[in-house]
Each structure stands twice: as structure tokens, then as C-alpha cells.
Scaffold this motif. Structure first.
Motif, PDB file in Angstrom:
ATOM      1  N   ALA A 282      14.992  26.773  -5.701  1.00 20.69           N
ATOM      2  CA  ALA A 282      14.176  25.771  -5.021  1.00 20.69           C
ATOM      3  C   ALA A 282      13.933  26.178  -3.569  1.00 20.69           C
ATOM      4  CB  ALA A 282      14.847  24.403  -5.085  1.00 20.69           C
ATOM      5  N   LEU A 283      12.778  25.797  -3.052  1.00 22.35           N
ATOM      6  CA  LEU A 283      12.427  26.041  -1.663  1.00 22.35           C
ATOM      7  C   LEU A 283      12.686  24.777  -0.850  1.00 22.35           C
ATOM      8  CD1 LEU A 283       8.985  27.804  -2.272  1.00 22.35           C
ATOM      9  CD2 LEU A 283      11.202  28.896  -1.912  1.00 22.35           C
ATOM     10  N   LYS A 284      13.060  24.962   0.405  1.00 20.59           N
ATOM     11  CA  LYS A 284      13.337  23.816   1.261  1.00 20.59           C
ATOM     12  C   LYS A 284      12.040  23.304   1.875  1.00 20.59           C
ATOM     13  CE  LYS A 284      18.048  25.182   2.539  1.00 20.59           C
ATOM     14  NZ  LYS A 284      18.949  25.504   3.666  1.00 20.59           N
ATOM     15  N   GLY A 285      11.940  21.994   1.951  1.00 23.93           N
ATOM     16  CA  GLY A 285      10.775  21.377   2.554  1.00 23.93           C
ATOM     17  C   GLY A 285      11.115  20.000   3.088  1.00 23.93           C
ATOM     18  N   THR A 286      10.159  19.393   3.768  1.00 21.64           N
ATOM     19  CA  THR A 286      10.322  18.044   4.305  1.00 21.64           C
ATOM     20  C   THR A 286       9.029  17.261   4.085  1.00 21.64           C
ATOM     21  OG1 THR A 286       9.640  18.823   6.503  1.00 21.64           O
ATOM     22  CG2 THR A 286      12.005  18.669   6.078  1.00 21.64           C
ATOM     23  N   ILE A 287       9.173  15.949   3.966  1.00 26.91           N
ATOM     24  CA  ILE A 287       7.996  15.105   3.789  1.00 26.91           C
ATOM     25  C   ILE A 287       7.218  15.076   5.103  1.00 26.91           C
ATOM     26  CG2 ILE A 287       7.171  12.773   3.331  1.00 26.91           C
ATOM     27  CD1 ILE A 287       9.508  12.350   1.508  1.00 26.91           C
ATOM     28  N   ARG A 288       5.954  15.516   5.058  1.00 25.31           N
ATOM     29  CA  ARG A 288       5.107  15.543   6.254  1.00 25.31           C
ATOM     30  C   ARG A 288       4.163  14.356   6.309  1.00 25.31           C
ATOM     31  NH1 ARG A 288       0.101  17.092   7.873  1.00 25.31           N
ATOM     32  NH2 ARG A 288      -0.529  17.607   5.749  1.00 25.31           N
ATOM     33  N   LEU A 289       3.757  13.868   5.151  1.00 23.30           N
ATOM     34  CA  LEU A 289       2.766  12.800   5.127  1.00 23.30           C
ATOM     35  C   LEU A 289       2.985  11.937   3.897  1.00 23.30           C
ATOM     36  CD1 LEU A 289      -0.979  13.027   5.927  1.00 23.30           C
ATOM     37  CD2 LEU A 289      -0.317  12.130   3.702  1.00 23.30           C
ATOM     38  N   ILE A 290       2.910  10.617   4.072  1.00 19.08           N
ATOM     39  CA  ILE A 290       2.958   9.658   2.964  1.00 19.08           C
ATOM     40  C   ILE A 290       1.649   8.886   2.993  1.00 19.08           C
ATOM     41  CG2 ILE A 290       4.161   7.704   1.934  1.00 19.08           C
ATOM     42  CD1 ILE A 290       6.683   8.610   3.368  1.00 19.08           C
ATOM     43  N   SER A 291       0.867   9.028   1.937  1.00 18.50           N
ATOM     44  CA  SER A 291      -0.442   8.381   1.902  1.00 18.50           C
ATOM     45  C   SER A 291      -0.282   6.865   1.886  1.00 18.50           C
ATOM     46  CB  SER A 291      -1.221   8.834   0.664  1.00 18.50           C
ATOM     47  OG  SER A 291      -2.446   8.109   0.560  1.00 18.50           O
ATOM     48  N   PRO A 292      -1.082   6.143   2.666  1.00 22.65           N
ATOM     49  CA  PRO A 292      -0.993   4.680   2.659  1.00 22.65           C
ATOM     50  C   PRO A 292      -1.708   4.036   1.479  1.00 22.65           C
ATOM     51  CG  PRO A 292      -2.676   5.388   4.198  1.00 22.65           C
ATOM     52  CD  PRO A 292      -2.041   6.650   3.656  1.00 22.65           C
ATOM     53  N   GLU A 293      -2.289   4.853   0.614  1.00 22.04           N
ATOM     54  CA  GLU A 293      -3.087   4.326  -0.501  1.00 22.04           C
ATOM     55  C   GLU A 293      -2.440   4.674  -1.834  1.00 22.04           C
ATOM     56  OE1 GLU A 293      -7.694   4.585  -2.215  1.00 22.04           O
ATOM     57  OE2 GLU A 293      -7.046   5.809  -0.523  1.00 22.04           O
ATOM     58  N   VAL A 294      -2.508   3.732  -2.786  1.00 19.23           N
ATOM     59  CA  VAL A 294      -2.023   3.937  -4.152  1.00 19.23           C
ATOM     60  C   VAL A 294      -3.207   3.821  -5.098  1.00 19.23           C
ATOM     61  CG1 VAL A 294      -0.556   3.015  -5.992  1.00 19.23           C
ATOM     62  CG2 VAL A 294       0.291   3.095  -3.648  1.00 19.23           C
ATOM     63  N   ASP A 295      -3.296   4.749  -6.036  1.00 18.23           N
ATOM     64  CA  ASP A 295      -4.384   4.722  -7.006  1.00 18.23           C
ATOM     65  C   ASP A 295      -4.279   3.463  -7.873  1.00 18.23           C
ATOM     66  OD1 ASP A 295      -5.465   5.565  -9.926  1.00 18.23           O
ATOM     67  OD2 ASP A 295      -6.576   6.621  -8.375  1.00 18.23           O
ATOM     68  N   LYS A 296      -5.381   2.720  -7.970  1.00 22.33           N
ATOM     69  CA  LYS A 296      -5.355   1.457  -8.704  1.00 22.33           C
ATOM     70  C   LYS A 296      -5.213   1.657 -10.207  1.00 22.33           C
ATOM     71  CE  LYS A 296      -9.257   0.148  -6.932  1.00 22.33           C
ATOM     72  NZ  LYS A 296     -10.446  -0.671  -6.617  1.00 22.33           N
ATOM     73  N   THR A 297      -5.609   2.805 -10.699  1.00 26.65           N
ATOM     74  CA  THR A 297      -5.552   3.043 -12.138  1.00 26.65           C
ATOM     75  C   THR A 297      -4.210   3.613 -12.571  1.00 26.65           C
ATOM     76  OG1 THR A 297      -7.943   3.442 -12.166  1.00 26.65           O
ATOM     77  CG2 THR A 297      -6.669   4.219 -14.060  1.00 26.65           C
ATOM     78  N   SER A 298      -3.776   4.666 -11.906  1.00 26.16           N
ATOM     79  CA  SER A 298      -2.539   5.338 -12.306  1.00 26.16           C
ATOM     80  C   SER A 298      -1.298   4.728 -11.665  1.00 26.16           C
ATOM     81  CB  SER A 298      -2.620   6.822 -11.936  1.00 26.16           C
ATOM     82  OG  SER A 298      -2.694   6.989 -10.526  1.00 26.16           O
ATOM     83  N   ARG A 299      -1.474   3.898 -10.603  1.00 24.65           N
ATOM     84  CA  ARG A 299      -0.364   3.312  -9.856  1.00 24.65           C
ATOM     85  C   ARG A 299       0.525   4.392  -9.233  1.00 24.65           C
ATOM     86  NH1 ARG A 299      -2.935  -0.769  -9.060  1.00 24.65           N
ATOM     87  NH2 ARG A 299      -1.114  -1.353  -7.825  1.00 24.65           N
ATOM     88  N   LEU A 300      -0.094   5.466  -8.814  1.00 29.13           N
ATOM     89  CA  LEU A 300       0.632   6.568  -8.193  1.00 29.13           C
ATOM     90  C   LEU A 300       0.171   6.739  -6.751  1.00 29.13           C
ATOM     91  CD1 LEU A 300       0.518   9.237 -11.058  1.00 29.13           C
ATOM     92  CD2 LEU A 300       2.444   7.781 -10.435  1.00 29.13           C
ATOM     93  N   GLY A 301       1.115   7.061  -5.874  1.00 31.35           N
ATOM     94  CA  GLY A 301       0.793   7.393  -4.498  1.00 31.35           C
ATOM     95  C   GLY A 301       0.885   8.896  -4.279  1.00 31.35           C
TER      96      GLY A 301
END
Length: 402
Positions: A282-301
Motif C-alpha cells: 500500500a502507498l501512503k496518502g492523506t485526505i486532501r478534499l472531501i466533496s460537499p455533494e452526494v450523488d442523489k442516485t447512488s448515495r455516494l460521496g
């Protein structure tokens, strides 16, 4: 006279003796059979065998699993800035690392070189016209001074009566003509100056277009795609494909989808273990951005995970990430031992072979186990598989898991 034969008379005493011995044996048989149950008493009845497990104090790690594709953090599109010229040289290839200002391709500049030569001639002609106009202005000014002096003398003579009216009119006309020639020379100078400024502006435009015949990298990075082909005509139309695509500074990140119920547990800067398709580590990473929108159909952000050190990862490849959202030492049970009801989660404890249902409060969950925050102590025995058909008070035979 006896009816028995001599042989029977001899066997009769033995037969009577056998019959006498058999009678006590048959009489004793019932007594023996009546004592058999006392020697082998029946075992008490027991409940069904049920697999059980024990609450343990372990380290529990709660994590969120996300998946998506590797993308460039910032993609730079390199398109031609001059239209209608053919590509004569390609100096960079996909996968090459480039620096800002590096030449990636060259366009044919023959036509622009001809235009530059013509423009240089126009500038020279305008400068010559300016010099000529300056000379004409000097001459016109001298003639104007002479004409004005002559007119002034004639005016003085006319006032004293020594000059005719005709001479006065001639000198006046000559002065006005000299003034007009001087004004015309200055206008010619202004026109020549404007022509030179126009020629120089055209020259600057040609110089810019000549400079743009070298397609340069606007920013350092790595080339992810090249569509430029030798002999193709460069086009500036919006529908045209860029000649090159550059991953700015080589920064690649994971754009992943996450269930909406897991989004509140995520924060910027959280560490993420990213495993691209086919990778062993696995490669190391960090969360850079969290989208403020959730898809209305798939319920995924959507989240974007920046990779540390900009490792070489193929753009568009699939990858998954594990985001740790909690870690602690706590009393835990397998998830299979927990029943979820309308009143909350419960477990079936086993005490002295009897089932006792107990409400519990859950905490973290991960790796198939859940934290029991309240309602259960370490070491207590519970039914390993929730939903087993036993109820409170039922007797069971506990069977411990390995």
C-alpha cells in the motif's frame, strides 16, 4: 407288574434331580431383573448444543473502505497558440518529465519568416518617410519665415504708400502658401510615424507568433498523453484535442467514492493506505478534499486522497483505500454474536447453561468484531451466532469455539 422298561427305571432318578434344580433358578430370575435399573440410573435431560464465544479485551481498529481511480491532481492541457502551421518536430514523449518552458514540439515557421521580412521592409520604409517629412518640415518652416518677412515689409511699405496693392497681395498669398506647405509637411510626418507604429505592432505580432512555433511546457510535470503527430496541422479550435497533457508536478491522487453514512467520520488530513491494482504494498496518502455533494442516485460521496512523494502510478488505474477512523483497546465480540432489534443491539449470554438476553451499547467496529461499550464484561460467555433459536431461560449445552 411295572409298565416301565428297565432302561427308563434307571434314568428316572436323574431326570427328577434335574427338574428339582431348575425350579430355583427360574424362581430367582425375576429378582435379578428387578435389580438392573438400580445398577444403571438414567441421566437427566439436557438442552441442545450451541456454539458459544467469550468477550475479549482486544485492540479494535475501525476503518472505512473506499475505491476509485487514480487521476492527476492538476492536469495541464498544452494546445497550439498559433493556427494553421504544421508540426515539424516532436521533442517529448509520454512518460517524460519536463520542466517549465521546455520545448515539446516545433511548428513550421517558413511563412512567418517571410512575413517578418516584409514587415522589416515596411518599418524601414516608414522610417524613411519620417526622415523625408522632417526634411520637408524644415524646408517649409524656412520658406514660411521668408514669406512672412517679405509680407511684413510689403505691409509696412503699403502703409507708407511705397508699395502697390498687387505686390501686397502677392506677398500675402506667398505667406499663406508657405504656412500651408509647413502644415502639410507636419501631417506627412504624422502619417509616416503612424505607419511606422503600425509596422512595429505587426512586427511584434509576428515575433509572438514566431515564438509560439515552439510548443513549450507551461508548467513542470510529467507528460501523460501525446496526441501531436508529425505533419499534422496545429489547430486552435476548442473542439481540437490538446497536443500534450501534463500531470502538473507529477502529483497523482486517488479520486474515490465513499458511502454517505461514512462521510461524517472523515476529516481532511486523515491517513489513507492506498493500494493500486496489481500493487503488493500500500502507498501512503492523506485526505486532501472531501466533496460537499452526494450523488442523489447512488448515495455516494467523493474524496480525493493525495499520495505522499508523488509515486509513479498509472493514471486511470483502479485503486482502493483504507481510512482508519478509530483505534482503541476495548471489550469486543464477533459481529455474528450481536442481534439488532428495534430497542437496540442485544447479545445472548450463557450463565450456568441458561440463556440470558442482555442489551449492550456498541462502539467501534472493524475486522469482523465490535466494541461492547456497556452491558458486557470481558470473559463472559455469549452465543456465538445471533439468531440461534433459543430464548431466555432455555437450557443449552455450550460448545466453545476454537
Amino acid at each position: 407288574m411295572s409298565l416301565l422298561s428297565p432302561a427308563l427305571r434307571l434314568m428316572l432318578p436323574a431326570m427328577l434331580l434335574a427338574a428339582t434344580a431348575a425350579v430355583p433358578a427360574r424362581a430367582q430370575a425375576p429378582a435379578a431383573s428387578s435389580q438392573a435399573p438400580a445398577a444403571h440410573p438414567q441421566a437427566p435431560a439436557v438442552g441442545p448444543s450451541v456454539t458459544v464465544t467469550h468477550a475479549k479485551t482486544t485492540e479494535i481498529v475501525q476503518s472505512v473502505l473506499v475505491s476509485g481511480s487514480m487521476i492527476a491532481r492538476d492536469e495541464v492541457l498544452v494546445s497550439p497558440e498559433v493556427d494553421g502551421l504544421s508540426i515539424i518536430a516532436i521533442l517529448a514523449e509520454e512518460g517524460d518529465k519536463v520542466v517549465k518552458g521546455q520545448v515539446l514540439a516545433r511548428l513550421d515557421r517558413t511563412m512567418l519568416d517571410v512575413q517578418k521580412t516584409q514587415n522589416d521592409a515596411q518599418i524601414a520604409r516608414a522610417e524613411a518617410a519620417i526622415a523625408q517629412a522632417n526634411a520637408q518640415i524644415a524646408e517649409a518652416d524656412a520658406n514660411l519665415v521668408q514669406a512672412n518677412n517679405a509680407f511684413d515689409r510689403t505691409k509696412a511699405l503699403r502703409d507708407s504708400g511705397n508699395a502697390s496693392a498687387e505686390t501686397f497681395d502677392q506677398r500675402s498669398a506667398a505667406a499663406r502658401s508657405a504656412q500651408a506647405r509647413a502644415s502639410s509637411a507636419r501631417e506627412a510626418l504624422a502619417i509616416a510615424t503612424a505607419d511606422r507604429a503600425l509596422a512595429r505592432a505587426q512586427g511584434n505580432d509576428i515575433a509572438v507568433r514566431l515564438a509560439r512555433t515552439e510548443i513549450k511546457a507551461p508548467q513542470a510535470g510529467m507528460i501523460s498523453r501525446r496526441t501531436a503527430k508529425l505533419g499534422a496541422t496545429a489547430s486552435m479550435l476548442p473542439s481540437s484535442e490538446p497536443l500534450f497533457r501534463i500531470i502538473a508536478n507529477g502529483a497523482v491522487e486517488l479520486e474515490a467514492q465513499v458511502a454517505e453514512v461514512d462521510i461524517p467520520a472523515l476529516t481532511l488530513g486523515q491517513p489513507v493506505a492506498v493500494t493500486p491494482a496489481g500493487a503488493k504494498e500500500a502507498l501512503k496518502g492523506t485526505i486532501r478534499l472531501i466533496s460537499p455533494e452526494v450523488d442523489k442516485t447512488s448515495r455516494l460521496g467523493r474524496v480525493r486522497v493525495a499520495l505522499d512523494g508523488n509515486p509513479p502510478v498509472a493514471i486511470g488505474s483502479f485503486a482502493r483505500g483504507v481510512i482508519e477512523t478509530g483505534r482503541k483497546q476495548a471489550v469486543t465480540l464477533p459481529l455474528s454474536a450481536i442481534t439488532y432489534t428495534r430497542s437496540g443491539p442485544t447479545v445472548q449470554t450463557v450463565k450456568e447453561g441458561k440463556i440470558v438476553t442482555r442489551k449492550v451499547t456498541l462502539g467501534l467496529s472493524g475486522d469482523g468484531r465490535a466494541e461492547i461499550a456497556t452491558g458486557l464484561a470481558a470473559g463472559e460467555t455469549v452465543v456465538a451466532r445471533a439468531g440461534t433459536f433459543v430464548r431466555d431461560g432455555d437450557l443449552i449445552t455450550p460448545v466453545a469455539t476454537n
